[in-house]
Design an enzyme around this catalytic site. Structure first.
Site, PDB file in Angstrom:
ATOM      1  N   GLU A   1      11.337  -9.417   8.010  1.00 27.20           N
ATOM      2  CA  GLU A   1      11.815  -9.853   9.366  1.00 27.20           C
ATOM      3  C   GLU A   1      12.480 -11.222   9.202  1.00 27.20           C
ATOM      4  OE1 GLU A   1       8.491 -12.248   8.764  1.00 27.20           O
ATOM      5  OE2 GLU A   1       8.745  -9.915   8.452  1.00 27.20           O
TER       6      GLU A   1
ATOM      7  N   THR B   1       2.824 -16.135  -0.341  1.00 18.70           N
ATOM      8  CA  THR B   1       3.700 -15.033  -0.489  1.00 18.70           C
ATOM      9  C   THR B   1       4.878 -15.423  -1.264  1.00 18.70           C
ATOM     10  OG1 THR B   1       4.515 -15.420   1.643  1.00 18.70           O
ATOM     11  CG2 THR B   1       2.862 -13.816   1.711  1.00 18.70           C
TER      12      THR B   1
ATOM     13  N   SER C   1      12.038 -22.784  -1.205  1.00 12.74           N
ATOM     14  CA  SER C   1      12.869 -21.742  -0.355  1.00 12.74           C
ATOM     15  C   SER C   1      13.319 -22.802   0.727  1.00 12.74           C
ATOM     16  CB  SER C   1      11.999 -20.775   0.323  1.00 12.74           C
ATOM     17  OG  SER C   1      12.803 -19.802   0.739  1.00 12.74           O
TER      18      SER C   1
ATOM     19  N   ASP D   1      17.072 -21.473  -2.093  1.00 12.00           N
ATOM     20  CA  ASP D   1      17.006 -20.435  -3.382  1.00 12.00           C
ATOM     21  C   ASP D   1      17.770 -19.379  -3.276  1.00 12.00           C
ATOM     22  OD1 ASP D   1      15.116 -19.697  -1.696  1.00 12.00           O
ATOM     23  OD2 ASP D   1      14.294 -18.642  -3.708  1.00 12.00           O
TER      24      ASP D   1
END
Length: 551
Positions: free
Chosen positions: A396, A43, A152, A310
């Site tokens: 979430e 994702t 990330s 990031d």
């Protein structure tokens, strides 16, 4: 199981050997016949470690050439914005990508400070480049797109590489599937067809772009910065060693805010972090363990915030509640924004992922707004944010974005800086913290209990789970209540959820296969207390295991 050292400061034994990690990027040759060493877009792009043969120079050369091939296939011939975060592998991969892009005559725009670039700043830049009056062009000549080199919030040993097309958001599965397939083909042929020039020539060909100034100066068009300044909100911003560090300092200076950059250090080992729940260093701003240092300082500020490496995710710390659960803050943000943004379209919907709290459903109903419930992945919000049919989209996992004050698009990727600053606007205009506002919501709608857990599953079982149909679930009752919905397609857009969600009046659970481990994830929530939530968890695993056994 929580590691006993969770929340404690990292020690020397927890740190990566940066030289070893970077050397492996160049020295290890991935084996494309090994599924764990192929290019795989989840994702949030391709991620892995150079030490595992999962994120090495060949991967980046092949993937960048595949993106060039994809751009050519789609007719994208405008500039490409290239950004990177502070992970040890990000600059080497950024360098490799630039060599391939320049060799293919792509006009590349890089940070004019030769520094780090948050994901939301890249999305913002793409949309700005593709703006045509009030609209964003996604077809026609001269379209810009972007690449962000980041894993990330992943541990320091990892690298990541993601592509944002001209709509500014995460690439959809059609695009990432095409790119991954082409990249693996390049790997299998020993990089035949991959063009590359020396870095000195590639860097000389790249053009500078003011990511920081363009983004920071535009913030008053999406937030009430004047209110934050006038109220003198005391803000503590912790970049967690990530790409937002210089952005936060610029925000404080340019907008004259009472904002302290709590930790301005950047170190690819992240030695200043407290360990996450599993004893690893992880820049997860939604984790109480990883955010322990900032939580300890909560009394110094009216609000303290964190971002991942990031800066596409946010963490909100208040003096009265500590670190807010991401679901709680999303509900408060939605309640506040849809009650105050007069410039937004009257029909703008509220976007949530399938595994976000049902508190959002109740807030949406109370506001009289349409709820758009989609599968996991921010890409599903991109079309709605682009045309302003969605006012707010949130996940979430502490990622969200929303429209400008005039109702036009701000970003189509998650923006952790934006959501962090929104907490200060809420305090400035209401005189109360987001956590106090969440108390109002629970008094009105009930207090849900939410948890995520893992259950063992083989690769075959995970494949079965991802392709379930609602008809395979024969139960009519669950956890003492009648089942009102069995979902394998998202109600908001009809897309496959890659798993199952079962809903009752006061509870729900969702089960999805993990993309990286031999487990499936169970998300569960109950408005009937902790004991009922435990029952929901237990019966959810029984139900899913039963369906898998009979399939």
């Amino acid at each position: 199981m929580t590691n006993p050292r969770a929340g404690q400061h990292a020690e020397a034994s927890d740190l990566i050997d940066v030289a070893h990690v970077v050397t492996a990027y160049y020295a290890v040759t991935p084996d494309p016949s090994d599924v764990g060493q192929r290019v795989t877009f989840g994702t949030s792009g391709h991620r892995g470690s150079s030490l595992d043969g999962a994120f090495n120079e060949q991967h980046i050369l092949a993937t960048t050439q595949a993106i060039v091939d994809f751009r050519r296939e789609q007719g994208y011939d405008g500039p490409l914005f290239l950004g990177r975060d502070t992970h040890a592998l990000s600059e080497p991969a950024w360098t490799s990508a630039l060599e391939v892009l320049a060799a293919n005559d792509v006009t590349v725009l890089v940070d004019d400070r030769d520094s780090w670039t948050p994901t939301p700043a890249v999305s913002h830049a793409i949309l700005r480049a593709n703006r045509d009056g009030a609209a964003i062009r996604t077809t026609g000549p001269g379209l810009a797109d972007g690449i962000v080199v980041t894993p990330s919030h992943n541990p320091p040993r990892d690298g990541g590489f993601k592509y944002n097309p001209p709509n500014g958001g995460p690439a959809d599965t059609d695009a990432t599937g095409w790119i991954a397939k082409r990249a693996n083909a390049h790997l299998e042929t020993g990089l035949e067809g991959v063009r590359r020039i020396p870095f000195a020539r590639a860097r000389a060909a790249a053009q500078g772009y003011d990511f920081l100034g363009t983004y920071v100066d535009d913030l008053p068009n999406v937030l009430d910065v004047d209110a934050i300044r006038s109220a003198g909100v005391r803000i503590g911003a912790d970049p967690l060693g990530g790409a937002s560090v210089e952005f936060w300092q610029a925000i404080a200076e340019r907008h004259r805010l009472d904002l302290t950059v709590v930790n301005p250090l950047v170190d690819p080992t992240w030695r200043f972090m407290t360990l996450d729940w599993d004893g690893k260093i992880r820049m997860d701003c939604s984790s109480p363990s990883a955010m322990h240092s900032l939580i300890d300082r909560r009394s110094e500020f009216q609000v303290a915030t964190g971002n991942d490496a990031d800066s596409d995710r946010h963490g909100i710390v208040t003096p009265d509640a500590g670190l807010m659960n991401p679901n709680h803050y999303l509900a408060v943000a939605i309640q506040y924004l849809f009650s105050t943004r007069d410039g937004w379209p009257a029909g703008a919907a509220i976007g949530k992922t399938l595994v976000s709290s049902s508190m959002i459903d109740r807030v949406a109903e109370d506001l009289g707004r349409t709820l758009l419930e989609v599968p996991v992945g921010f890409k599903w919000f991109v079309p709605g944010l682009l045309d302003a049919s969605v006012g707010f989209g949130g996940e979430e996992s502490a990622g969200a974005s929303f429209l400008r004050r005039d109702g036009s698009v701000w970003s189509t990727d998650k923006d952790g800086i934006l959501l962090a600053l929104l907490a200060s606007e809420i305090i400035a205009t209401t005189g109360r913290t987001p956590s106090e506002h969440y108390g109002d919501l629970t008094a009105k709608h009930g207090a849900p209990q939410y948890v995520r857990s893992d259950a063992a599953a083989t690769r075959e079982q995970k494949a079965t789970l991802s392709k379930l149909s609602a008809e395979q679930v024969t139960a009519e009752e669950f956890a003492g209540e009648r089942i009102v919905a069995k979902l394998t397609d998202a109600p908001g857009n009809g897309a496959k959820v890659g798993g199952l969600k079962v809903v009752t009046e006061n509870a729900w659970f969702a089960a999805r296969p993990s993309g990286t481990e031999d487990v499936y994830k169970i998300y569960a929530e109950s408005f009937k207390g902790a004991d009922h939530l435990r029952r929901v968890q237990s019966e959810a695993q029984e139900l899913v295991d039963g369906v898998l056994a009979s399939s």
